[in-house]
Write a protein that holds these residues in place. Structure first.
Motif: not given
Length: 121
Positions: A71-95
């Motif tokens: 939500a806070s990415t600039p208008p010319d940015g690509k917000p979907g990039v944040h999902q690239l780090w969120a998936i492995p971090v979420a999996v790592f946070a489960l342990l």
């Protein structure tokens, strides 16, 4: 109408959706973690689904953080990039989340069973 104005108009509803989803996640994650702690008080025993729910709260918290970043990415940015780090971090946070959840839940179950065993009557 310039291209920037059109981009802002198109991305604004997306950013509003990202903000709403992140707020829901920031409310749901603590609820998912703390509400199952009431289960042993009501049922009087161990329930495995409660630990699973508490563990999943950590992944929900990471996902909510990702949507807040989107939500806070600039208008010319690509917000979907944040999902690239969120998936492995979420999996790592489960342990560590599972260890913390199981430890806290089992501590409460143990304390409640000790209290029931020492209760008069």
């Amino acid at each position: 109408m310039t291209g920037d104005q059109r981009t802002d108009r198109v991305t604004d509803p997306d950013r509003r959706t990202y903000r709403i989803v992140s707020r829901i996640g920031f409310v749901a994650a603590p609820a998912m973690f703390f509400l199952p702690l009431l289960v042993p008080m009501v049922s009087g025993g161990y329930q495995s689904w409660a630990v699973v729910c508490m563990t999943a709260a950590f992944a929900v918290l990471v996902s909510a953080s990702s949507f807040a970043a989107m939500a806070s990415t600039p208008p010319d940015g690509k917000p979907g990039v944040h999902q690239l780090w969120a998936i492995p971090v979420a999996v790592f946070a489960l342990l560590p989340g599972a260890v913390l959840s199981a430890g806290l839940y089992l501590t409460i179950v143990s304390l409640l069973s000790q209290a029931a065993a020492t209760a008069p009557g």
